[in-house]
Enzyme design. Sequence first.
Site, PDB file in Angstrom:
ATOM      1  N   ARG A  62      -5.927   7.628  52.674  1.00  0.00           N
ATOM      2  CA  ARG A  62      -4.538   7.839  53.294  1.00  0.00           C
ATOM      3  C   ARG A  62      -3.774   9.001  52.863  1.00  0.00           C
ATOM      4  O   ARG A  62      -3.075   9.768  53.659  1.00  0.00           O
ATOM      5  CB  ARG A  62      -3.760   6.449  52.782  1.00  0.00           C
ATOM      6  CG  ARG A  62      -4.467   5.226  53.328  1.00  0.00           C
ATOM      7  CD  ARG A  62      -3.892   4.090  52.450  1.00  0.00           C
ATOM      8  NE  ARG A  62      -2.682   3.886  53.024  1.00  0.00           N
ATOM      9  CZ  ARG A  62      -1.798   2.962  52.201  1.00  0.00           C
ATOM     10  NH1 ARG A  62      -2.391   1.912  51.250  1.00  0.00           N
ATOM     11  NH2 ARG A  62      -0.779   2.473  52.627  1.00  0.00           N
ATOM     12  N   ILE A 111     -10.275  -2.145  47.368  1.00  0.00           N
ATOM     13  CA  ILE A 111      -9.657  -1.561  48.323  1.00  0.00           C
ATOM     14  C   ILE A 111      -8.219  -2.210  48.845  1.00  0.00           C
ATOM     15  O   ILE A 111      -7.922  -3.345  48.144  1.00  0.00           O
ATOM     16  CB  ILE A 111     -10.853  -1.867  49.546  1.00  0.00           C
ATOM     17  CG1 ILE A 111     -10.816  -3.163  49.879  1.00  0.00           C
ATOM     18  CG2 ILE A 111     -11.875  -0.899  49.363  1.00  0.00           C
ATOM     19  CD1 ILE A 111     -11.894  -3.385  51.069  1.00  0.00           C
ATOM     20  N   ASP A 112      -7.788  -1.269  49.379  1.00  0.00           N
ATOM     21  CA  ASP A 112      -6.197  -1.735  49.688  1.00  0.00           C
ATOM     22  C   ASP A 112      -5.973  -3.190  50.321  1.00  0.00           C
ATOM     23  O   ASP A 112      -6.818  -3.507  51.200  1.00  0.00           O
ATOM     24  CB  ASP A 112      -5.313  -0.743  50.541  1.00  0.00           C
ATOM     25  CG  ASP A 112      -5.238   0.472  49.637  1.00  0.00           C
ATOM     26  OD1 ASP A 112      -5.399   0.565  48.076  1.00  0.00           O
ATOM     27  OD2 ASP A 112      -4.976   1.607  50.345  1.00  0.00           O
ATOM     28  N   LYS A 113      -4.795  -3.837  50.265  1.00  0.00           N
ATOM     29  CA  LYS A 113      -4.729  -5.048  50.827  1.00  0.00           C
ATOM     30  C   LYS A 113      -4.934  -5.041  52.413  1.00  0.00           C
ATOM     31  O   LYS A 113      -5.292  -5.849  52.883  1.00  0.00           O
ATOM     32  CB  LYS A 113      -2.971  -5.319  50.464  1.00  0.00           C
ATOM     33  CG  LYS A 113      -2.537  -6.617  51.213  1.00  0.00           C
ATOM     34  CD  LYS A 113      -1.386  -7.202  51.154  1.00  0.00           C
ATOM     35  CE  LYS A 113      -0.815  -8.364  51.601  1.00  0.00           C
ATOM     36  NZ  LYS A 113       0.673  -8.700  51.507  1.00  0.00           N
TER      37      LYS A 113
END
Length: 308
Positions: free
Chosen positions: A241, A140-142
């Site tokens: 997103r 998963i993204d930062k």
Amino acid sequence: MAEIRTYAVEDERDGMRLDRFLAEQDNTLSRSYVQSLIKEKAVSVNGKSCKKCSAPLRSGDEIMLTLPDLKEPDIEPEDMPLSILYEDADFLIVDKPKGLTVHPAPGHMTGTLVNGILAYCGSELSGINGVTRPGIVHRIDKNTTGALIICKNDSAHRIIAEQLKEHSITRRYRGIVCGNIAQDSGTIEGNIGRNPLDRKKMAIVKEGGKSAVTHYRVLEHFRDFCYCEFELETGRTHQIRVHMASIGHPLLGDDVYGKGNSRFRTEGQTLHAMTIGFSHPTTGRYVEYSAPLPEYFTHILHALREGH
């Protein structure tokens, strides 16, 4: 040992440049890196070496890419606080905090979740994804928080990875989006690939890319925002997103696909991987784990509910 990757050109990519084609096949390969490989004679088209980045491809062409040997870096264990939601002999579920990168990458080899996991688990991690991604089966993204699977052995890794490939894993997210969505539920479909105008971004693309399906449901309406639940059929890079931005409702705080700055200090998108469910690699039983909303997220919801 050098890695060889082969690709076949499909009808919809007829006429596409060689460098663009290769960069779109794997988002771990930047276009500039692909171009350097082409110039170093590491790419062949239909068995013949090709040094021209702009060479047009034809439907049915067979491409062979030779990736040179890379020196595997030493990844050091680092003690860090970890929130473990569940653990057994096969895997653990970590509640990843905001701002923590999942695995090391060039120029960023320390301070990642992998560094912390190495300190916690030692050598008891799957090695399928190499030394920079031990135990990592998905990401998963930062600046996205929430539940992440870490595999302890190669058998569990393979079984869970196959479920990811088949899209049989349950993945539900919570997020706050900008604006008021007219429909309380819906489905967004659109192939996701590299943005042709900005290779650092993803986008819904007309040609190429990978199929992506996101289901959304509005949980609460506010004056300028909506609190939503998202369920993924696929797991593409930046999928939620990109999809929400495509319908005019980017995630609150998203500094890549939205306006970024807001009256809330979000440090990136307000997105949380709340629930993940899959068939246990040993027992075969369906299991599901949930990560509680992080404190910053609940504070924003409280402010919105109070009308601030």
